[in-house]
Design a protein around this motif. Structure first.
Motif, mmCIF file in Angstrom:
data_model
loop_
_atom_site.group_PDB
_atom_site.id
_atom_site.type_symbol
_atom_site.label_atom_id
_atom_site.label_comp_id
_atom_site.label_asym_id
_atom_site.label_seq_id
_atom_site.Cartn_x
_atom_site.Cartn_y
_atom_site.Cartn_z
ATOM 1 N N SER A 78 -47.284 40.376 48.659
ATOM 2 C CA SER A 78 -46.773 41.718 48.421
ATOM 3 C C SER A 78 -45.510 41.651 47.578
ATOM 4 C CB SER A 78 -46.516 42.401 49.766
ATOM 5 O OG SER A 78 -45.200 42.786 49.934
ATOM 6 N N ALA A 79 -45.309 42.664 46.761
ATOM 7 C CA ALA A 79 -44.106 42.736 45.931
ATOM 8 C C ALA A 79 -42.859 42.874 46.795
ATOM 9 C CB ALA A 79 -44.206 43.903 44.957
ATOM 10 N N LYS A 80 -43.014 43.400 47.987
ATOM 11 C CA LYS A 80 -41.870 43.561 48.897
ATOM 12 C C LYS A 80 -41.239 42.215 49.240
ATOM 13 C CE LYS A 80 -41.581 47.960 49.424
ATOM 14 N NZ LYS A 80 -40.482 48.626 48.761
ATOM 15 N N ALA A 81 -42.046 41.175 49.354
ATOM 16 C CA ALA A 81 -41.510 39.847 49.645
ATOM 17 C C ALA A 81 -40.588 39.382 48.524
ATOM 18 C CB ALA A 81 -42.649 38.850 49.846
ATOM 19 N N VAL A 82 -40.974 39.635 47.286
ATOM 20 C CA VAL A 82 -40.135 39.265 46.141
ATOM 21 C C VAL A 82 -38.878 40.126 46.135
ATOM 22 C CG1 VAL A 82 -40.007 39.157 43.615
ATOM 23 C CG2 VAL A 82 -42.117 38.471 44.797
ATOM 24 N N GLU A 83 -39.038 41.410 46.375
ATOM 25 C CA GLU A 83 -37.880 42.309 46.430
ATOM 26 C C GLU A 83 -36.884 41.872 47.492
ATOM 27 O OE1 GLU A 83 -37.793 46.867 45.509
ATOM 28 O OE2 GLU A 83 -39.746 46.362 46.392
ATOM 29 N N LEU A 84 -37.372 41.523 48.661
ATOM 30 C CA LEU A 84 -36.483 41.062 49.741
ATOM 31 C C LEU A 84 -35.759 39.786 49.352
ATOM 32 C CD1 LEU A 84 -38.580 41.822 52.940
ATOM 33 C CD2 LEU A 84 -36.424 42.872 52.252
ATOM 34 N N ALA A 85 -36.460 38.871 48.687
ATOM 35 C CA ALA A 85 -35.820 37.626 48.249
ATOM 36 C C ALA A 85 -34.709 37.923 47.246
ATOM 37 C CB ALA A 85 -36.857 36.678 47.643
ATOM 38 N N LEU A 86 -34.957 38.845 46.323
ATOM 39 C CA LEU A 86 -33.939 39.211 45.342
ATOM 40 C C LEU A 86 -32.747 39.896 46.027
ATOM 41 C CD1 LEU A 86 -36.220 40.564 42.464
ATOM 42 C CD2 LEU A 86 -34.975 38.388 42.515
ATOM 43 N N LEU A 87 -33.031 40.814 46.946
ATOM 44 C CA LEU A 87 -31.962 41.507 47.675
ATOM 45 C C LEU A 87 -31.134 40.534 48.504
ATOM 46 C CD1 LEU A 87 -33.804 44.734 48.861
ATOM 47 C CD2 LEU A 87 -31.876 44.610 47.272
ATOM 48 N N ASN A 88 -31.805 39.638 49.220
ATOM 49 C CA ASN A 88 -31.095 38.671 50.063
ATOM 50 C C ASN A 88 -30.234 37.722 49.245
ATOM 51 O OD1 ASN A 88 -32.134 39.756 52.421
ATOM 52 N ND2 ASN A 88 -33.850 38.333 52.506
ATOM 53 N N ALA A 89 -30.634 37.459 48.001
ATOM 54 C CA ALA A 89 -29.851 36.579 47.131
ATOM 55 C C ALA A 89 -28.770 37.352 46.372
ATOM 56 C CB ALA A 89 -30.780 35.876 46.140
ATOM 57 N N GLY A 90 -28.708 38.670 46.576
ATOM 58 C CA GLY A 90 -27.698 39.480 45.900
ATOM 59 C C GLY A 90 -27.966 39.668 44.414
ATOM 60 N N GLY A 114 -33.332 39.382 29.100
ATOM 61 C CA GLY A 114 -34.012 39.913 30.265
ATOM 62 C C GLY A 114 -35.035 38.951 30.829
ATOM 63 N N VAL A 115 -35.123 38.944 32.155
ATOM 64 C CA VAL A 115 -36.148 38.162 32.846
ATOM 65 C C VAL A 115 -37.069 39.163 33.525
ATOM 66 C CG1 VAL A 115 -36.630 36.474 34.667
ATOM 67 C CG2 VAL A 115 -34.593 36.218 33.237
ATOM 68 N N ARG A 116 -38.343 39.114 33.142
ATOM 69 C CA ARG A 116 -39.340 40.015 33.729
ATOM 70 C C ARG A 116 -40.188 39.213 34.707
ATOM 71 N NH1 ARG A 116 -41.608 44.941 31.989
ATOM 72 N NH2 ARG A 116 -40.295 44.752 30.154
ATOM 73 N N LEU A 117 -40.189 39.644 35.956
ATOM 74 C CA LEU A 117 -40.949 38.985 37.019
ATOM 75 C C LEU A 117 -42.179 39.825 37.314
ATOM 76 C CD1 LEU A 117 -37.949 38.295 39.439
ATOM 77 C CD2 LEU A 117 -38.922 36.719 37.733
ATOM 78 N N LEU A 118 -43.351 39.252 37.121
ATOM 79 C CA LEU A 118 -44.604 39.939 37.395
ATOM 80 C C LEU A 118 -45.191 39.349 38.666
ATOM 81 C CD1 LEU A 118 -46.749 41.972 36.252
ATOM 82 C CD2 LEU A 118 -47.901 39.950 35.372
ATOM 83 N N VAL A 119 -45.505 40.201 39.629
ATOM 84 C CA VAL A 119 -45.999 39.736 40.928
ATOM 85 C C VAL A 119 -47.520 39.877 40.972
ATOM 86 C CG1 VAL A 119 -45.843 40.005 43.432
ATOM 87 C CG2 VAL A 119 -43.840 40.474 41.996
#
Length: 161
Positions: A78-90, A114-119
């Motif tokens: 899920s994209a939420k897992a990537v979002e949480l990792a980004l949020l937790n890393a600030g 720019g870095v584009r992350l595609l999930v």
């Protein structure tokens, strides 16, 4: 102006033209810029190693310009897992519109570009084509392959990446 029914060049033809252009006119400036983009990609791939990152697009293939995004494919349920990792890393990021095939993506501004992350899910990642419409291998670099490429270019700085 081209006649109305004249086909425009395909993406692969444009990419080939960009490679040729950089070979003729890019010189050391292009090599330096591409190396910086690849080094930035490797930093993000290492930070996001839990999502099996793969560098794709112009930075991977070598035809990127200074204005090209660094494109990294990630695998997650899920994209939420990537979002949480980004949020937790600030990490500050923007959510992008989903791609045509419905994959969510995120955009991170960095000093290099720019870095584009595609999930993608593991299933959709396995279904990616390995060759383009002309049979050429699609360039996809894992972190280890990118590390080797960067190390080889550091050993011979004048060499093309």
């Amino acid at each position: 102006m081209l006649p109305e029914r004249t086909p425009l060049p395909g993406d692969d033809e444009v990419e080939t033209a960009l490679v040729d252009y950089h070979a003729l006119f890019g010189g050391n400036a292009h090599v330096t810029q591409l190396r910086a983009q690849r080094a930035e990609a490797l930093r993000w791939m290492q930070r996001l190693h839990a999502f099996d990152p793969v560098l794709v697009g112009g930075v991977a293939a070598g035809w990127a310009t200074a204005h090209s995004d660094i494109r990294v494919d990630l695998i997650a349920d899920s994209a939420k897992a990537v979002e949480l990792a980004l949020l937790n890393a600030g990490v500050g990021y923007r959510t992008m519109n989903a791609t045509d095939d419905g994959h969510p993506s995120f955009y991170i501004d960095t000093p290099v570009g720019g870095v584009r992350l595609l999930v993608r899910t593991a299933e959709t990642a396995r279904q990616l084509p390995r060759r383009d419409r002309h049979g050429a291998q699609v360039v996809r670099l894992a972190a280890m392959e990118l590390s080797v490429l960067l190390a080889a270019s550091a050993d011979s700085p004048g060499a093309s990446l």
